[in-house]
Write a protein that holds these residues in place. Structure first.
Motif, PDB file in Angstrom:
ATOM      1  N   LEU A 143      46.130  37.833  42.635  1.00 43.99           N
ATOM      2  CA  LEU A 143      46.280  36.464  43.116  1.00 43.99           C
ATOM      3  C   LEU A 143      47.622  36.402  43.831  1.00 43.99           C
ATOM      4  N   GLU A 144      47.617  35.944  45.090  1.00 48.58           N
ATOM      5  CA  GLU A 144      48.836  35.906  45.894  1.00 48.58           C
ATOM      6  C   GLU A 144      49.238  34.462  46.161  1.00 48.58           C
ATOM      7  N   MET A 145      50.523  34.171  45.985  1.00 46.32           N
ATOM      8  CA  MET A 145      51.094  32.853  46.245  1.00 46.32           C
ATOM      9  C   MET A 145      52.129  32.989  47.356  1.00 46.32           C
ATOM     10  N   ASN A 146      52.107  32.062  48.324  1.00 40.27           N
ATOM     11  CA  ASN A 146      53.015  32.131  49.468  1.00 40.27           C
ATOM     12  C   ASN A 146      53.724  30.803  49.706  1.00 40.27           C
ATOM     13  N   VAL A 147      54.997  30.892  50.056  1.00 38.70           N
ATOM     14  CA  VAL A 147      55.807  29.750  50.489  1.00 38.70           C
ATOM     15  C   VAL A 147      56.493  30.204  51.767  1.00 38.70           C
ATOM     16  N   MET A 148      56.218  29.513  52.885  1.00 42.71           N
ATOM     17  CA  MET A 148      56.776  29.974  54.165  1.00 42.71           C
ATOM     18  C   MET A 148      57.211  28.810  55.049  1.00 42.71           C
ATOM     19  N   GLU A 149      58.358  28.992  55.689  1.00 43.14           N
ATOM     20  CA  GLU A 149      58.806  28.104  56.766  1.00 43.14           C
ATOM     21  C   GLU A 149      59.405  29.027  57.806  1.00 43.14           C
ATOM     22  N   VAL A 150      58.581  29.401  58.779  1.00 48.26           N
ATOM     23  CA  VAL A 150      58.997  30.372  59.782  1.00 48.26           C
ATOM     24  C   VAL A 150      58.828  29.845  61.202  1.00 48.26           C
ATOM     25  N   LYS A 151      58.297  28.653  61.352  1.00 49.97           N
ATOM     26  CA  LYS A 151      58.005  28.125  62.682  1.00 49.97           C
ATOM     27  C   LYS A 151      59.158  27.331  63.282  1.00 49.97           C
ATOM     28  N   GLY A 152      59.935  26.666  62.446  1.00 50.67           N
ATOM     29  CA  GLY A 152      60.983  25.783  62.940  1.00 50.67           C
ATOM     30  C   GLY A 152      62.187  26.502  63.514  1.00 50.67           C
ATOM     31  N   GLY A 153      62.594  27.595  62.896  1.00 54.87           N
ATOM     32  CA  GLY A 153      63.742  28.342  63.370  1.00 54.87           C
ATOM     33  C   GLY A 153      65.082  27.683  63.081  1.00 54.87           C
ATOM     34  N   HIS A 154      65.087  26.606  62.316  1.00 56.78           N
ATOM     35  CA  HIS A 154      66.347  25.941  61.987  1.00 56.78           C
ATOM     36  C   HIS A 154      66.890  26.504  60.673  1.00 56.78           C
ATOM     37  N   TRP A 155      68.170  26.329  60.439  1.00 59.12           N
ATOM     38  CA  TRP A 155      68.821  26.856  59.242  1.00 59.12           C
ATOM     39  C   TRP A 155      68.564  25.971  58.038  1.00 59.12           C
ATOM     40  N   LYS A 156      68.443  26.614  56.897  1.00 57.45           N
ATOM     41  CA  LYS A 156      68.231  25.914  55.632  1.00 57.45           C
ATOM     42  C   LYS A 156      68.900  26.711  54.514  1.00 57.45           C
ATOM     43  N   GLY A 157      69.313  26.018  53.489  1.00 53.59           N
ATOM     44  CA  GLY A 157      69.972  26.698  52.380  1.00 53.59           C
ATOM     45  C   GLY A 157      70.268  25.753  51.239  1.00 53.59           C
ATOM     46  N   GLY A 158      70.820  26.311  50.180  1.00 48.77           N
ATOM     47  CA  GLY A 158      71.215  25.504  49.037  1.00 48.77           C
ATOM     48  C   GLY A 158      70.137  25.321  47.982  1.00 48.77           C
ATOM     49  N   LEU A 159      69.259  26.304  47.823  1.00 53.64           N
ATOM     50  CA  LEU A 159      68.238  26.240  46.780  1.00 53.64           C
ATOM     51  C   LEU A 159      68.438  27.377  45.783  1.00 53.64           C
ATOM     52  N   PHE A 160      68.152  27.098  44.529  1.00 50.13           N
ATOM     53  CA  PHE A 160      68.054  28.115  43.501  1.00 50.13           C
ATOM     54  C   PHE A 160      66.570  28.248  43.184  1.00 50.13           C
ATOM     55  N   ILE A 161      66.050  29.452  43.260  1.00 49.15           N
ATOM     56  CA  ILE A 161      64.632  29.698  43.008  1.00 49.15           C
ATOM     57  C   ILE A 161      64.490  30.386  41.657  1.00 49.15           C
ATOM     58  N   GLN A 162      63.831  29.714  40.712  1.00 42.31           N
ATOM     59  CA  GLN A 162      63.588  30.317  39.404  1.00 42.31           C
ATOM     60  C   GLN A 162      62.384  31.248  39.467  1.00 42.31           C
ATOM     61  N   GLY A 163      61.363  30.883  40.242  1.00 41.87           N
ATOM     62  CA  GLY A 163      60.193  31.730  40.364  1.00 41.87           C
ATOM     63  C   GLY A 163      58.947  30.920  40.646  1.00 41.87           C
ATOM     64  N   ILE A 164      57.816  31.583  40.537  1.00 38.31           N
ATOM     65  CA  ILE A 164      56.509  30.939  40.686  1.00 38.31           C
ATOM     66  C   ILE A 164      55.814  31.001  39.345  1.00 38.31           C
ATOM     67  N   GLU A 165      55.347  29.863  38.878  1.00 37.64           N
ATOM     68  CA  GLU A 165      54.679  29.777  37.583  1.00 37.64           C
ATOM     69  C   GLU A 165      53.191  29.536  37.805  1.00 37.64           C
ATOM     70  N   VAL A 166      52.349  30.335  37.168  1.00 44.79           N
ATOM     71  CA  VAL A 166      50.903  30.168  37.209  1.00 44.79           C
ATOM     72  C   VAL A 166      50.465  29.711  35.833  1.00 44.79           C
ATOM     73  N   ARG A 167      49.794  28.565  35.769  1.00 43.85           N
ATOM     74  CA  ARG A 167      49.351  28.032  34.484  1.00 43.85           C
ATOM     75  C   ARG A 167      48.013  27.314  34.646  1.00 43.85           C
ATOM     76  N   PRO A 168      47.249  27.220  33.548  1.00 46.79           N
ATOM     77  CA  PRO A 168      45.972  26.501  33.621  1.00 46.79           C
ATOM     78  C   PRO A 168      46.201  25.051  34.041  1.00 46.79           C
ATOM     79  N   LYS A 169      45.319  24.560  34.860  1.00 42.52           N
ATOM     80  CA  LYS A 169      45.403  23.186  35.337  1.00 42.52           C
ATOM     81  C   LYS A 169      44.563  22.302  34.427  1.00 42.52           C
ATOM     82  N   ASP A 170      45.024  21.078  34.213  1.00 43.90           N
ATOM     83  CA  ASP A 170      44.290  20.138  33.375  1.00 43.90           C
ATOM     84  C   ASP A 170      42.843  20.021  33.817  1.00 43.90           C
ATOM     85  N   GLY A 171      41.947  19.934  32.882  1.00 44.15           N
ATOM     86  CA  GLY A 171      40.547  19.755  33.198  1.00 44.15           C
ATOM     87  C   GLY A 171      39.804  21.051  33.424  1.00 44.15           C
ATOM     88  N   LYS A 172      40.476  22.180  33.277  1.00 45.12           N
ATOM     89  CA  LYS A 172      39.883  23.511  33.474  1.00 45.12           C
ATOM     90  C   LYS A 172      38.904  23.460  34.607  1.00 45.12           C
TER      91      LYS A 172
END
Length: 172
Positions: A143-172
């Motif tokens: 299972l692959e998860m993606n987060v991308m912002e590559v089209k704008g070309g503007h600068w961004k910063g100041g985030l701390f990334i803990q990770g990606i969490e996969v968990r069961p969603k309510d209502g199965k």
């Protein structure tokens, strides 16, 4: 720093190309279960570049049918997002309308439960849903998860990334 289950987290200092990818083997998932993947992050004071520019996120089987892509916002301003609008200006002897463009910040209230914006967790971190996945069972793959912002070309910063969490969603 807020509570974190990991010894280290990633810090986004400044980039113009943001790409975060994660993979998990589907054999570690429970069959007949609907899952959701979430990006866990925290904005540093002075974070920038995420206020007006969305990022594309997706969840799907790697090398196979890609999941549905959608856009979300990673800005930490939970009360409002600003947009620019064009305002005509009246001037001159006969009060003619000139086509001057003024940028006026118009606050747009965020709706409760809008999944395009992050929510604050009890542990102090923010989370945004990247997408859903139903695991039927039996199939082997990643299972692959993606987060991308590559089209704008503007600068961004100041985030701390803990990770990606996969968990069961309510209502199965």
């Amino acid at each position: 720093m807020y509570k974190c289950r990991f010894f280290e987290v990633a810090e986004l200092i400044g980039v113009c190309w943001l790409e975060i990818r994660g993979k998990i083997n589907t054999r570690t998932l429970s069959p007949k279960t609907k899952y959701a993947a979430y990006l866990l992050f925290k904005s540093a004071s002075g974070s920038y570049g995420f206020e007006y520019h969305p990022v594309e996120v997706s969840v799907g089987i790697a090398g196979g049918e890609s999941g549905e892509s959608r856009v979300v916002y990673l800005d930490a301003d939970q009360n409002q997002r600003h947009r620019f609008q064009i305002m005509p200006r009246r001037a001159g002897l006969f009060n003619r309308t000139l086509r001057h463009i003024y940028r006026v910040r118009a606050a747009v209230a965020r709706e409760e439960g809008n999944e395009h914006y992050p929510i604050q967790r009890k542990d102090g971190w923010m989370e945004i849903e990247l997408g859903e996945f139903f695991y039927e069972g039996g199939e082997s793959g990643e299972l692959e998860m993606n987060v991308m912002e590559v089209k704008g070309g503007h600068w961004k910063g100041g985030l701390f990334i803990q990770g990606i969490e996969v968990r069961p969603k309510d209502g199965k």
